[in-house]
Motif scaffolding. Structure first.
Motif, PDB file in Angstrom:
ATOM      1  N   UNK A 203       0.834  -1.207   0.000  1.00 29.44           N
ATOM      2  CA  UNK A 203       0.000   0.000   0.000  1.00 29.44           C
ATOM      3  C   UNK A 203       0.864   1.251   0.000  1.00 29.44           C
ATOM      4  N   UNK A 204       1.917   1.230   0.793  1.00 31.37           N
ATOM      5  CA  UNK A 204       2.805   2.394   0.908  1.00 31.37           C
ATOM      6  C   UNK A 204       3.483   2.698  -0.424  1.00 31.37           C
ATOM      7  N   UNK A 205       4.063   1.668  -1.063  1.00 37.71           N
ATOM      8  CA  UNK A 205       4.797   1.902  -2.302  1.00 37.71           C
ATOM      9  C   UNK A 205       3.863   2.194  -3.469  1.00 37.71           C
ATOM     10  N   UNK A 210       2.124   6.419  -7.283  1.00 37.51           N
ATOM     11  CA  UNK A 210       1.049   7.295  -7.752  1.00 37.51           C
ATOM     12  C   UNK A 210       1.355   8.759  -7.449  1.00 37.51           C
ATOM     13  N   UNK A 211       1.958   9.022  -6.296  1.00 34.22           N
ATOM     14  CA  UNK A 211       2.308  10.403  -5.940  1.00 34.22           C
ATOM     15  C   UNK A 211       3.324  10.971  -6.923  1.00 34.22           C
ATOM     16  N   UNK A 212       4.301  10.153  -7.306  1.00 32.47           N
ATOM     17  CA  UNK A 212       5.288  10.586  -8.298  1.00 32.47           C
ATOM     18  C   UNK A 212       4.607  10.889  -9.626  1.00 32.47           C
ATOM     19  N   UNK A 213       3.700  10.003 -10.024  1.00 28.81           N
ATOM     20  CA  UNK A 213       2.985  10.181 -11.288  1.00 28.81           C
ATOM     21  C   UNK A 213       2.158  11.466 -11.270  1.00 28.81           C
ATOM     22  N   UNK A 214       1.429  11.674 -10.176  1.00 34.06           N
ATOM     23  CA  UNK A 214       0.593  12.878 -10.052  1.00 34.06           C
ATOM     24  C   UNK A 214       1.451  14.133 -10.144  1.00 34.06           C
ATOM     25  N   UNK A 234      -3.605  -2.208 -14.373  1.00 30.34           N
ATOM     26  CA  UNK A 234      -3.613  -3.283 -13.386  1.00 30.34           C
ATOM     27  C   UNK A 234      -2.760  -2.821 -12.214  1.00 30.34           C
ATOM     28  N   UNK A 235      -2.426  -3.727 -11.293  1.00 27.16           N
ATOM     29  CA  UNK A 235      -1.634  -3.329 -10.136  1.00 27.16           C
ATOM     30  C   UNK A 235      -0.252  -2.861 -10.580  1.00 27.16           C
ATOM     31  N   UNK A 236       0.127  -1.648 -10.186  1.00 28.40           N
ATOM     32  CA  UNK A 236       1.409  -1.059 -10.541  1.00 28.40           C
ATOM     33  C   UNK A 236       1.570  -0.831 -12.049  1.00 28.40           C
ATOM     34  N   UNK A 237       0.481  -0.576 -12.738  1.00 26.18           N
ATOM     35  CA  UNK A 237       0.572  -0.107 -14.124  1.00 26.18           C
ATOM     36  C   UNK A 237      -0.447   1.012 -14.300  1.00 26.18           C
ATOM     37  N   UNK A 238      -0.082   1.986 -15.117  1.00 31.87           N
ATOM     38  CA  UNK A 238      -0.896   3.192 -15.241  1.00 31.87           C
ATOM     39  C   UNK A 238      -0.931   3.640 -16.698  1.00 31.87           C
TER      40      UNK A 238
END
Length: 549
Positions: A203-205, A210-214, A234-238
């Motif tokens: 959850x943390x990572x 996502x914070x980096x992406x934003x 999916x999980x860890x893909x954007x």
């Protein structure tokens, strides 16, 4: 309450200073942003120094520019209220002042009590206007957020759905026009690196990525003044979709987006335990091509199987594949790969099959499944690259995507050989078709559409009928016909539906199905938008007209 900004204009210094003292005596909510001796000074200050204000208190008669002219000129730049002051009790001036939007008209000498009453009325009006403006801005912001959320939902659905019938591409109308670029971000080797991670670690990572992406997306879009939408795959893909106005330099923007992708990759690597691979697509002008571009990026990202992760893979990678050599592939496999490719380019099927047998004899001796996967991919990419070059337009992402999944789907070596052979022969047939003399592609496409109105029509299927890349075909169709392929298919279907409503007794549900619409309500809504009547209303009117003849 925000302070009420006030400008005072009068060519008599004594009166101007007196008005200033009366305004300051009204309280702290009043702010004087400027005092001027002539209307021309105010006008130039607005133009040259961009001053703004809520209230203009101005004399009417002044030497360079009178108050009435000043008020009229400034109304084209600013929104404000006006109180005119004059020593002349002239009814004509009063009429003009009120017509030009003055709050009131005060005669000199100014009565302090009367002045305070007028200013209280101004204050109430400005406060009310301010509240209404803030309420309207709040409503607009909420509406914009709701619209943006709906857009994200549509994009998310399209990333996991297969390409749908062109009738359901109506969703693209909910987005602004412009040039689009799709980007896919996928964290590398998640499971091997996170085997010991607790759910809380995950959850943390996940939040960190996502914070980096934003942060990076916000900075990029703000500087470049472009629209953007990002959502989780999916999980860890954007996924990230960016849109710019189409009057900007294409190459400059592609260079900027490439730099953005590289900065994003580096940030993820430096700030998390992971590396990330990023697939950067070509620009496209029609959002109807979204699914095709999505498939292009999924295929592009598979190059990390051969080249490794922690890279930015760009669409032009497809063009240089033929010249690339793999350090992990033996010379004998490379020799047979070249023989297969040469036979393919010459259209010699028997020689191709014979070279394939030699290729498979070599890789069958390899003990590493990773090396087998790399050798097969190397062969298939070489074939796909030749198809791309000879197609004459741009890459065929679905073709390559199909190729790169062959090793994943094969249950054993025999099945792998069969699948590879069938895929290469299929591409060879497509190459032969390309060499045939073509008919007018627009007429061929239109005829195919008319003959398949009840089927699942997609841009990819239409483009296949004329041997064109879907992206190129969309642009070509619009240039040649003046309308988009989506509009043409919709019109053709609705015209056919109109004909069936007039000439048959078929139920509306059956007519809807026969022209490709599974959802009757959706069909009825489109029909009404097109003709101004629902299908039932149109049929009733047709029956009445026929009876009156």
């Amino acid at each position: 309450m925000t302070k009420i900004k006030t400008v005072i204009v009068d060519d008599e210094g004594r009166i101007r200073r007196g008005i200033e003292r009366m305004v300051r005596s009204l309280g702290e909510e009043w702010e004087i942003v400027g005092t001027f001796s002539d209307g021309l000074e105010v006008y130039e200050a607005v133009l040259n120094h961009s001053i703004s204000f809520d209230l203009l208190i101005s004399d009417i008669r002044m030497p360079e520019m009178d108050g009435l002219t000043l008020n009229k000129k400034l109304k084209s730049y600013l929104s404000f209220l006006t109180i005119f002051i004059s020593g002349y009790d002239d009814f004509e001036y009063l009429q003009t002042a009120l017509r030009d939007g003055a709050v009131n008209y005060i005669l000199k000498p100014i009565d302090k009590e009367q002045f305070q009453i007028q200013m209280d009325e101004v204050k109430q009006k400005i406060e009310k206007d301010y509240e209404e403006k803030q309420e309207w801005l709040s409503i607009q912001e909420k509406a914009s957020q709701l619209e943006y959320t709906k857009q994200l939902q549509l994009l998310s659905e399209m990333t996991w759905k297969e390409e749908k019938d062109i009738a359901y591409l109506d969703w693209i109308r909910k987005f602004p026009n412009g040039c689009f670029q799709l980007i896919y971000i996928s964290v590398d080797q998640i499971f091997s690196q996170t085997r010991e991670f607790s759910p809380e670690d995950w959850k943390t990572w996940s939040k960190a990525v996502e914070a980096i992406l934003v942060e990076k997306v916000a900075a990029f879009t703000q500087v470049q003044k472009i629209n953007s939408w990002w959502w989780r795959g999916s999980k860890f893909s954007y996924w990230l979709l960016i849109s710019r106005e189409d009057n900007e330099d294409n190459q400059v923007f592609l260079s900027l987006s490439s730099r953005f992708a590289e900065e994003l990759r580096v940030s993820i690597h430096q700030c998390t335990p992971f590396t990330a691979s990023i697939a950067l697509g070509d620009e496209f002008n029609d959002l109807a091509l979204f699914c095709i571009m999505k498939n292009q990026l999924l295929a592009l990202l598979q190059f990390r199987i051969i080249q490794g992760g922690n890279q930015v893979f760009q669409a032009d990678l497809f063009e240089g594949l033929k010249a690339q050599k793999s350090k992990g592939i033996s010379s004998s496999i490379l020799k047979y790969t070249e023989q297969v490719t040469n036979s393919f380019t010459q259209g010699r099927k028997d020689a191709l099959l014979q070279s394939l047998q030699g290729f498979f004899r070599e890789i069958e001796t390899i003990s590493s499944p990773v090396m087998i996967n790399e050798a097969v991919h190397y062969l298939l990419i070489g074939i796909a690259n030749h198809w791309i070059e000879n197609d004459g337009y741009s890459e065929e992402p679905d073709l390559l995507s199909d190729a790169l999944t062959i090793t994943n789907h094969a249950a054993n070596f025999v099945q792998l050989k069969d699948n590879v052979k069938l895929w290469i022969l299929h591409v060879m047939e497509k190459m032969a078709d390309l060499k045939k003399e073509r008919q007018n592609p627009i007429q061929v496409a239109k005829e195919w559409i008319r003959n398949n109105l009840g089927e699942n029509i997609t841009i990819k299927k239409i483009a296949q009928q004329v041997y064109m890349n879907p992206n190129y075909f969309c642009d070509y169709f619009k240039i040649q016909t003046g309308e988009t392929i989506l509009d043409y298919v919709t019109t053709a279907r609705l015209e056919k539906a109109k004909e069936l409503l007039e000439k048959t007794d078929l139920k509306i549900y059956d007519i809807s199905l026969s022209v490709g619409y599974q959802d009757t309500k959706y069909f009825s809504r489109l029909f009404k938008q097109w003709l101004g009547q629902t299908p039932s209303q149109f049929r009733d009117q047709s029956i009445k007209l026929a009876a009156n003849k």
